[in-house]
Design an enzyme around this catalytic site. Sequence first.
Site, PDB file in Angstrom:
ATOM      1  N   GLU A  91      49.653 -10.064 -29.424  1.00 40.54           N
ATOM      2  CA  GLU A  91      50.729 -10.893 -28.883  1.00 40.54           C
ATOM      3  C   GLU A  91      52.003 -10.790 -29.722  1.00 40.54           C
ATOM      4  O   GLU A  91      51.948 -10.648 -30.946  1.00 40.54           O
ATOM      5  CB  GLU A  91      50.273 -12.357 -28.789  1.00 40.54           C
ATOM      6  CG  GLU A  91      49.214 -12.519 -27.705  1.00 40.54           C
ATOM      7  CD  GLU A  91      48.874 -13.969 -27.388  1.00 40.54           C
ATOM      8  OE1 GLU A  91      48.548 -14.248 -26.238  1.00 40.54           O
ATOM      9  OE2 GLU A  91      48.925 -14.805 -28.299  1.00 40.54           O
ATOM     10  N   CYS A 104      58.519 -12.351 -33.665  1.00 40.67           N
ATOM     11  CA  CYS A 104      57.338 -12.603 -34.483  1.00 40.67           C
ATOM     12  C   CYS A 104      56.284 -11.576 -34.053  1.00 40.67           C
ATOM     13  O   CYS A 104      55.829 -11.604 -32.909  1.00 40.67           O
ATOM     14  CB  CYS A 104      56.887 -14.038 -34.240  1.00 40.67           C
ATOM     15  SG  CYS A 104      55.450 -14.478 -35.202  1.00 40.67           S
ATOM     16  N   CYS A 111      42.212 -12.172 -36.143  1.00 45.17           N
ATOM     17  CA  CYS A 111      42.409 -12.374 -37.582  1.00 45.17           C
ATOM     18  C   CYS A 111      41.083 -12.795 -38.207  1.00 45.17           C
ATOM     19  O   CYS A 111      40.310 -13.542 -37.604  1.00 45.17           O
ATOM     20  CB  CYS A 111      43.461 -13.452 -37.819  1.00 45.17           C
ATOM     21  SG  CYS A 111      43.849 -13.662 -39.577  1.00 45.17           S
ATOM     22  N   GLY A 163      47.063 -12.143 -37.122  1.00 46.21           N
ATOM     23  CA  GLY A 163      46.642 -11.311 -38.246  1.00 46.21           C
ATOM     24  C   GLY A 163      47.234 -11.713 -39.577  1.00 46.21           C
ATOM     25  O   GLY A 163      48.204 -12.475 -39.650  1.00 46.21           O
ATOM     26  N   GLU A 164      46.632 -11.226 -40.644  1.00 49.50           N
ATOM     27  CA  GLU A 164      47.108 -11.446 -42.015  1.00 49.50           C
ATOM     28  C   GLU A 164      47.790 -10.150 -42.465  1.00 49.50           C
ATOM     29  O   GLU A 164      47.116  -9.138 -42.715  1.00 49.50           O
ATOM     30  CB  GLU A 164      45.913 -11.810 -42.916  1.00 49.50           C
ATOM     31  CG  GLU A 164      46.161 -11.704 -44.411  1.00 49.50           C
ATOM     32  CD  GLU A 164      47.406 -12.420 -44.916  1.00 49.50           C
ATOM     33  OE1 GLU A 164      47.476 -13.642 -44.795  1.00 49.50           O
ATOM     34  OE2 GLU A 164      48.311 -11.737 -45.448  1.00 49.50           O
ATOM     35  N   SER A 195      54.819 -12.773 -44.044  1.00 53.06           N
ATOM     36  CA  SER A 195      54.211 -14.062 -44.376  1.00 53.06           C
ATOM     37  C   SER A 195      52.712 -13.890 -44.632  1.00 53.06           C
ATOM     38  O   SER A 195      52.010 -13.287 -43.832  1.00 53.06           O
ATOM     39  CB  SER A 195      54.436 -15.020 -43.208  1.00 53.06           C
ATOM     40  OG  SER A 195      53.730 -16.205 -43.415  1.00 53.06           O
ATOM     41  N   SER A 218      52.124 -19.087 -46.581  1.00 49.39           N
ATOM     42  CA  SER A 218      51.634 -20.276 -45.877  1.00 49.39           C
ATOM     43  C   SER A 218      50.890 -21.148 -46.879  1.00 49.39           C
ATOM     44  O   SER A 218      49.703 -20.967 -47.111  1.00 49.39           O
ATOM     45  CB  SER A 218      50.681 -19.875 -44.745  1.00 49.39           C
ATOM     46  OG  SER A 218      51.381 -19.167 -43.770  1.00 49.39           O
ATOM     47  N   LEU A 219      51.642 -22.044 -47.477  1.00 51.00           N
ATOM     48  CA  LEU A 219      51.034 -22.938 -48.464  1.00 51.00           C
ATOM     49  C   LEU A 219      50.132 -23.946 -47.743  1.00 51.00           C
ATOM     50  O   LEU A 219      49.012 -24.218 -48.155  1.00 51.00           O
ATOM     51  CB  LEU A 219      52.144 -23.660 -49.239  1.00 51.00           C
ATOM     52  CG  LEU A 219      51.687 -24.584 -50.344  1.00 51.00           C
ATOM     53  CD1 LEU A 219      51.082 -23.803 -51.487  1.00 51.00           C
ATOM     54  CD2 LEU A 219      52.845 -25.450 -50.836  1.00 51.00           C
ATOM     55  N   ASN A 294      50.852 -27.967 -34.478  1.00 47.48           N
ATOM     56  CA  ASN A 294      50.848 -27.822 -33.027  1.00 47.48           C
ATOM     57  C   ASN A 294      49.537 -28.339 -32.451  1.00 47.48           C
ATOM     58  O   ASN A 294      48.522 -28.323 -33.123  1.00 47.48           O
ATOM     59  CB  ASN A 294      51.046 -26.353 -32.660  1.00 47.48           C
ATOM     60  CG  ASN A 294      52.484 -25.958 -32.878  1.00 47.48           C
ATOM     61  OD1 ASN A 294      53.390 -26.596 -32.369  1.00 47.48           O
ATOM     62  ND2 ASN A 294      52.693 -24.922 -33.671  1.00 47.48           N
TER      63      ASN A 294
HETATM   64  S1  SF4 Z   1      47.164 -18.791 -39.674  1.00 49.63           S
HETATM   65 FE1  SF4 Z   1      47.558 -16.584 -39.913  1.00 49.63          FE
HETATM   66  S2  SF4 Z   1      46.089 -15.957 -41.492  1.00 49.63           S
HETATM   67 FE2  SF4 Z   1      45.356 -17.936 -40.729  1.00 49.63          FE
HETATM   68  S3  SF4 Z   1      43.882 -17.428 -39.087  1.00 49.63           S
HETATM   69 FE3  SF4 Z   1      45.910 -17.729 -38.131  1.00 49.63          FE
HETATM   70  S4  SF4 Z   1      46.789 -15.661 -38.006  1.00 49.63           S
HETATM   71 FE4  SF4 Z   1      45.112 -15.588 -39.509  1.00 49.63          FE
END
Ligand code: SF4
Length: 349
Positions: A91, A104, A111, A163-164, A195, A218-219, A294
């Site tokens: 996406e 984005c 993920c 994804g990461e 990120s 992402s803290l 959200n």
């Molecule tokens: S917030 Fe980001 S890292 Fe965490 S599960 Fe969702 S896509 Fe993956």
Amino acid sequence: MYFKDIKSLSHEELRRFLSDNGHKLYRAEQIRVWLFKLMMQAYEGLNVPAELCELLKTNFRIKSLREEIKTESSDGTVKWLYKTADDFPVETVMIPTETRASVCVSTQSGCAMDCVFCRTGSMGFNRSLEAGEILEQIINVHKYFSKEKQERTVTNVIFMGMGEPLMNLEAVHRACVCLHDQKAFAMGKGRLTVSTSGIAPGIAELLDRNTPCHLAVSLVAADNETRESLMPVNKRWNLTELLKAIDNYLERSGEWVTLEYILIKNKTCTKTAAENLIRLVKPRRCKVNAIVLNGNENPELQAPSEQEVNEFLETVRAKSVQINIRNPRGRDILAACGQLASIPCKAAI
Ligand code: SF4
């Protein structure tokens, strides 16, 4: 290294491929103009000898994603669901403002990080994307603008979709280099944001590779217990290790780091949570982007009230910590943070 999508190749690799196959090196530049300036998605019309065109066609795809569903939010946000050539969902979200059009992008299909507040996490992991598949998401938004006759262009790219990114660092690095390349997308480094959920060694690797991008982390929560309950990654690299990586990044890059913080009722939007955040951010060159959680089916994970959010912000700002609240965009089409899970929403049906 073998790539299926021609856009994944660096300039150097394309030159090597051409020379290995007895073609002139200057053709590499010509092909890259076709791909990244003209943003063509077919080999037909590419002004190279027919034999070279055939060679490229038999070795590399020029288009990797097929559009399945496009949905538009009432706030102008657009979300696309694509399928890769091997049928995995990806996406992309375009978020317009008056002056910007941010895209984005996803870096993986699904993920593996399993953050509890995130729909992508709940869909599991399929595979990492190639650099070409990441770049194609941006090309597709450019094409959407020209097709819709919108006088806009992509101004910012955020690696924050499915994804990461730092679990697919090679492809993310290649995509950033291409986006920054004057002879390709020519986007300034400050317009590219990668990120991470907190892959500490990946943060150092971004610097080692000199990846042209801004770093966001992402803290989510500012104490180990809460963070660990929301993000399994914290078990692998806890806040001490993550902050060490951030401090190292701040020192070596001389830049700011953006910290993404999620406001969750009774968890991260309390007085104690505000104090933890202040303690963490105050001594660092970081600014905080706060996002109200959200919608989530989990009764434990609910959005705080407006009053709770305001009190939290006041407490943090009173200590001169820079915190902005990010307006949620595209919630009605499940395009907001943590909502990407290749689920068609009502607007698309
Ligand atoms: S917030 Fe980001 S890292 Fe965490 S599960 Fe969702 S896509 Fe993956």
